[in-house]
Scaffold this motif. Structure first.
Motif, PDB file in Angstrom:
ATOM      1  N   UNK A 123       0.862  -1.184   0.000  1.00  0.00           N
ATOM      2  CA  UNK A 123       0.000   0.000   0.000  1.00  0.00           C
ATOM      3  C   UNK A 123       0.893   1.226   0.000  1.00  0.00           C
ATOM      4  N   UNK A 124       0.649   2.140  -0.929  1.00  0.00           N
ATOM      5  CA  UNK A 124       1.443   3.356  -1.020  1.00  0.00           C
ATOM      6  C   UNK A 124       1.030   4.369   0.021  1.00  0.00           C
ATOM      7  N   UNK A 125       1.849   5.391   0.169  1.00  0.00           N
ATOM      8  CA  UNK A 125       1.596   6.394   1.202  1.00  0.00           C
ATOM      9  C   UNK A 125       0.306   7.153   0.957  1.00  0.00           C
ATOM     10  N   UNK A 126      -0.193   7.192  -0.264  1.00  0.00           N
ATOM     11  CA  UNK A 126      -1.453   7.868  -0.556  1.00  0.00           C
ATOM     12  C   UNK A 126      -2.621   6.886  -0.659  1.00  0.00           C
ATOM     13  N   UNK A 127      -2.359   5.586  -0.440  1.00  0.00           N
ATOM     14  CA  UNK A 127      -3.439   4.614  -0.448  1.00  0.00           C
ATOM     15  C   UNK A 127      -3.397   3.625  -1.583  1.00  0.00           C
ATOM     16  N   UNK A 128      -2.515   3.806  -2.581  1.00  0.00           N
ATOM     17  CA  UNK A 128      -2.488   2.911  -3.722  1.00  0.00           C
ATOM     18  C   UNK A 128      -2.244   1.472  -3.266  1.00  0.00           C
ATOM     19  N   UNK A 129      -2.896   0.539  -3.958  1.00  0.00           N
ATOM     20  CA  UNK A 129      -2.897  -0.854  -3.532  1.00  0.00           C
ATOM     21  C   UNK A 129      -2.276  -1.732  -4.612  1.00  0.00           C
TER      22      UNK A 129
END
Length: 347
Positions: free
Chosen positions: A103-109
């Motif tokens: 999961x990325x820091x902005x929410x990407x999965x």
């Protein structure tokens, strides 16, 4: 004035565009007044400056006998602080399996599971959970909640197997927490406890499941299901591959009373269950949604829109006001009306 609002992990970002009336001293025309009334009725509300956001990832291999192999990672942000790092869980055994959840820091999965020969009776799982309670109805009236986000897509592949399945599951849900404070203790001891705390589908949301499976003879079949309007539209090529296409999803997340806080949860999972022979199975999925509402707040899980629902007496007054404006405008335009020449008097 048109007002839109969204959140950046606890910060409210507002943009506005004014509709001015020409400076001739006259009252606004019917279209201008109607526009103003409708824009006022569609006020978009957001949140105060405190919230909790959690991201957790887990990669798991469960053999038929022996010890499980598990890797996990998590991060929790509170108040107005953004989540400022990525989380990653990854396990693997060369020639047998690989499992990755991120999961990325902005929410990407991102999810990836590969089974070359994990072993009969084994299970592989990659899972990502994102939760946030940063959405509060501050409009002063009951409000409907809606979110839109883009699903990038993925695929399920079975080159050869018997009595084996590859399953993708996505849940997006909401829980109305009432007039509760933000969740400083949202980060609970374990992954399962956090997942349970999100309360999927308690207030609204949806679920989508797609499964590619084989029987004892290696014959493949595909099934899918959805609830709450979350239809990702996966398709089976009839041979060995299921594609999850790019799509824009819109979900209704229920109704909030004034000052109610909404907890939103997003849980994506890929699971391979092997109960026979298996060679070359995989599942992948990616989702570029953001919690912060950037770069496009309309297409983000965090781009939640709260649309106030007028009280019955307010709605009645609005309709009455529109009727009065319409009638007044009609009288002004009618031939012979004060301030306008009669049609028969025109040259």
């Amino acid at each position: 004035m048109v007002t839109t609002a969204w959140t950046e992990h606890g910060r409210c970002v507002v943009t506005a565009r004014s509709h001015s009336v020409s400076g001739n001293g006259k009252a606004p025309d019917c279209r201008t007044a109607l526009r103003a009334l409708l824009f006022g009725a569609m006020l978009l509300a957001s949140m105060p400056a405190q919230s909790g956001v959690v991201q957790q990832v887990e990669a798991r291999f469960t053999p038929s006998a022996g010890v499980e192999v598990v890797d996990s990672d998590e991060i929790f942000g509170t108040t107005s602080g953004d989540i400022n790092q990525d989380v990653l869980a990854q396990i693997g055994l060369p020639g047998r399996y690989t499992v990755t959840a991120a999961a990325g820091r902005f929410g990407q999965v991102g999810l990836q599971v590969g089974n070359l020969s994990a072993g009969t009776g084994s299970t592989l799982m990659a899972q990502v959970l994102v939760g946030s309670d940063e959405f509060v109805n501050i409009s002063g009236a009951p409000a409907r909640v809606r979110t839109q986000f883009i699903v990038d897509g993925g695929r399920l592949l079975d080159a050869f197997s018997t009595n084996t399945s590859v399953t993708f599951d996505l849940q997006v849900g909401a829980e109305n927490r009432g007039a509760a404070e933000p969740l400083p203790d949202f980060l609970l001891p374990g992954f399962a406890e956090v997942t349970a705390a999100v309360g999927f589908l308690a207030a609204g949301g949806g679920r989508y499941t797609a499964t590619l499976s084989t029987d004892a003879g290696g014959n493949r079949s595909f099934t899918s299901s959805f609830v709450g309007g979350l239809d990702l539209g996966a398709t089976f090529d009839g041979i060995r591959e299921v594609e999850i296409p790019l799509s824009l999803q819109t979900l209704e997340l229920g109704t909030l009373q004034p000052n109610d806080r909404l907890l939103i949860g997003y849980l994506a999972t890929i699971t391979i269950t092997q109960n026979g022979g298996a060679e070359g199975l995989s599942g992948t999925f990616s989702d570029p949604f953001t919690l912060t509402g950037e770069p496009n707040p309309i297409f983000a899980l965090g781009g939640v829109v709260l649309t106030p629902i007028p009280e019955p007496h307010v709605a009645t007054m609005l309709v009455a006001g529109l009727l009065v404006i319409g009638c007044a405008h009609y009288r002004r335009l009618r031939p012979g009306a004060t301030g306008l020449p009669n049609a028969s008097a025109l040259p």
